[in-house]
Design an enzyme around this catalytic site. Structure first.
Site, PDB file in Angstrom:
ATOM      1  N   LYS A  22      11.615  -2.355   4.155  1.00  0.00           N
ATOM      2  CA  LYS A  22      11.711  -3.081   2.891  1.00  0.00           C
ATOM      3  C   LYS A  22      11.852  -2.132   1.713  1.00  0.00           C
ATOM      4  CE  LYS A  22       8.755  -5.394  -0.465  1.00  0.00           C
ATOM      5  NZ  LYS A  22       8.509  -4.297  -1.416  1.00  0.00           N
ATOM      6  N   ASN A  23      11.003  -1.086   1.681  1.00  0.00           N
ATOM      7  CA  ASN A  23      10.987  -0.207   0.518  1.00  0.00           C
ATOM      8  C   ASN A  23      12.220   0.685   0.445  1.00  0.00           C
ATOM      9  OD1 ASN A  23       8.587  -1.271  -0.418  1.00  0.00           O
ATOM     10  ND2 ASN A  23       7.317   0.251   0.592  1.00  0.00           N
ATOM     11  N   CYS A 116       4.620  -8.189  -7.018  1.00  0.00           N
ATOM     12  CA  CYS A 116       3.192  -8.412  -6.805  1.00  0.00           C
ATOM     13  C   CYS A 116       2.371  -7.875  -7.967  1.00  0.00           C
ATOM     14  CB  CYS A 116       2.738  -7.715  -5.512  1.00  0.00           C
ATOM     15  SG  CYS A 116       3.384  -8.459  -4.007  1.00  0.00           S
ATOM     16  N   ARG A 121       1.097  -0.859 -13.325  1.00  0.00           N
ATOM     17  CA  ARG A 121       2.080  -0.034 -12.618  1.00  0.00           C
ATOM     18  C   ARG A 121       3.199   0.293 -13.611  1.00  0.00           C
ATOM     19  NH1 ARG A 121       3.757  -2.510  -6.969  1.00  0.00           N
ATOM     20  NH2 ARG A 121       3.982  -4.446  -8.106  1.00  0.00           N
ATOM     21  N   ASP A 304      -0.322   0.555   1.013  1.00  0.00           N
ATOM     22  CA  ASP A 304       0.223  -0.696   1.534  1.00  0.00           C
ATOM     23  C   ASP A 304      -0.448  -1.152   2.829  1.00  0.00           C
ATOM     24  OD1 ASP A 304       1.980  -1.110  -0.517  1.00  0.00           O
ATOM     25  OD2 ASP A 304       3.748  -0.393   0.533  1.00  0.00           O
ATOM     26  N   ARG A 396       8.362 -11.913   1.241  1.00  0.00           N
ATOM     27  CA  ARG A 396       9.064 -10.881   0.471  1.00  0.00           C
ATOM     28  C   ARG A 396       9.228  -9.605   1.292  1.00  0.00           C
ATOM     29  NH1 ARG A 396       6.194  -8.557  -3.384  1.00  0.00           N
ATOM     30  NH2 ARG A 396       8.028  -7.248  -3.638  1.00  0.00           N
TER      31      ARG A 396
END
Length: 425
Positions: A22-23, A116, A121, A304, A396
């Site tokens: 995903k990242n 999220c 951040r 994570d 997601r």
């Protein structure tokens, strides 16, 4: 409203395949617009974030075909136009459109990113990098405006080793004039994946995966084909799940080197982790022991995986302390698993968890992506039927999760319930 219904106590057995990262995906897709001809990315996960980015690219004129994990992006007719709130607000990684649009057009207007809610951040390191390359950056009416006459290479020292800032500066710098040096760069595998794509497109990048990355600007980038790396966070989630509820689980399509920090902690707990070239096997775990965990930047224990790991610790003998140095507010799963009779509490930037505690089913709410994964694991080991709400957060980042878990023998399904059945805060 759709929810997950999970009947716990069913041992998981068999093989589960990890999807593409995903990242990486959320950076590779924006990176493609820097090319002057089509880019094909294979192995993409079928997650909502990928579909949102597809919509964003189509909004600015790209032609995008996405099916069966393969996305072909033709950026030929892309135009520089504002991307206001809307799809941008649906995921934080929309900020990669800033670096990509700035790199291609020397200007961009991007709504403030969403995603999220994990506490502060900031994107100050991204902006610092863009400004060092020659861009003027302003916040006007809730959007970030980036403007540059030209982009010129610069020496940029990141105050924190930010993955997002490292990638965003790379995207902006590959077509800039001269050499850019990023010092204190993040080292995550996803950065190497993005650098590999850009290099295959014709970029000149050295040092990705180390703390110093050097980029020599080139005149143009061309189309290419690229296969994404496996998702190390999904792999780690499945490893934790196998340790918590498994009766012999093989995790397929994983790079063991990418999950070494988790493997070390699992072994410290007494979990047997058997590594192959692209597989990891975890037999049934018994009498696992408590451990203390501190999240740090890669290659340390990833933030994570902190939330899913905290659920496993409820089944360990003794008291564990989990400290998150990356996102100290990332403990929203603790209140939810406490509803399931976990003995867990938050003190400052740490969670204190005592086990082993039999979990009992409850109605719980996913506050964010990885908290949602944690609650799925909790539901798998709890007595009774657990209902997980706000599952859009989970989807997601985890592709075909229901089907994958059913393939291991889990009793899990997605069902619709009346909206008024949503649990209270």
């Amino acid at each position: 409203m759709e929810v997950y219904k999970i009947t716990g106590g069913k041992p998981l057995k068999g093989t589960i395949k990890v999807s593409g990262a995903k990242n990486s995906a959320v950076a590779l897709i924006p990176a493609s617009i820097l090319a002057d001809s089509p880019v094909t990315i294979e192995g993409l996960p079928g997650i909502s974030d990928a579909h949102i980015l597809q919509a964003l690219l189509e909004d600015i004129g790209a032609s995008v075909d996405f099916a069966d994990g393969k996305m072909t992006i033709d950026p030929t007719n892309i135009i520089s136009m504002p991307l206001p709130n809307g799809n941008v607000k649906k995921l934080r990684a929309s900020y990669y459109m800033m670096g990509a649009m700035l790199g291609r057009f020397k200007n961009a207007v991007i709504g403030l990113p969403g995603g999220c809610h994990l506490g502060p951040r900031p994107i100050d390191q991204h902006i610092k990098g863009f400004e060092a390359l020659g861009a003027k950056v302003t916040n006007e009416h809730g959007a970030i405006y980036l403007r540059a006459e030209e982009l010129r290479g610069a020496k940029i020292y990141l105050d924190v080793a930010s993955v997002g800032a490292t990638i965003n500066i790379m995207l902006a710098a590959v077509l800039a004039k001269g050499q850019t040096t990023i010092e204190n760069a993040a080292k995550e595998p996803e950065i190497i994946d993005v650098a590999t794509l850009l290099t295959n497109m014709g970029a000149d990048i050295k040092g990705a995966g180390t703390n110093i990355i050097r980029i020599k600007g080139v005149e143009k980038l061309h189309g290419t084909k690229h296969t994404i790396i496996p998702d190390r966070i999904e792999a780690g989630t499945f490893m934790i799940m196998a340790a918590a509820a498994g009766d012999g689980v093989t995790i397929d399509n994983v790079i063991p080197f990418h999950v070494e920090a988790l493997t070390a902690k699992l072994r410290e707990m007494g979990v047997d982790v058997v590594e192959g070239d692209e597989q990891i096997f975890i037999p049934k775990s018994k009498n696992i022991q408590s451990v203390d965990v501190k999240t740090v930047v890669y290659p340390g224990f990833p933030t994570d995986l902190q939330q899913p790991f905290s659920v496993l610790l409820t089944q360990a003998i003794g008291t564990s302390v989990v400290t998150d140095t990356i996102y100290p507010a990332r403990f929203k799963q603790v209140d939810e698993i406490s509803r399931m009779h976990a003995e867990a509490k938050v003190e400052g930037r740490s969670a204190i968890i005592t086990g082993p505690t039999p979990l009992e089913a409850a109605t719980v709410r996913a506050s964010d992506l990885r908290a949602g994964a944690a609650l799925v694991i909790a539901g798998l080991i709890a007595e009774g039927v657990t209902e997980v709400q706000e599952i859009q957060h989970i989807e997601r980042g985890y592709s075909s999760l229901i089907e994958k878990l059913q393939g291991l023998g889990a009793d899990i399904e997605k069902v619709k319930i009346p909206t008024e059945s949503i649990s209270a805060e």
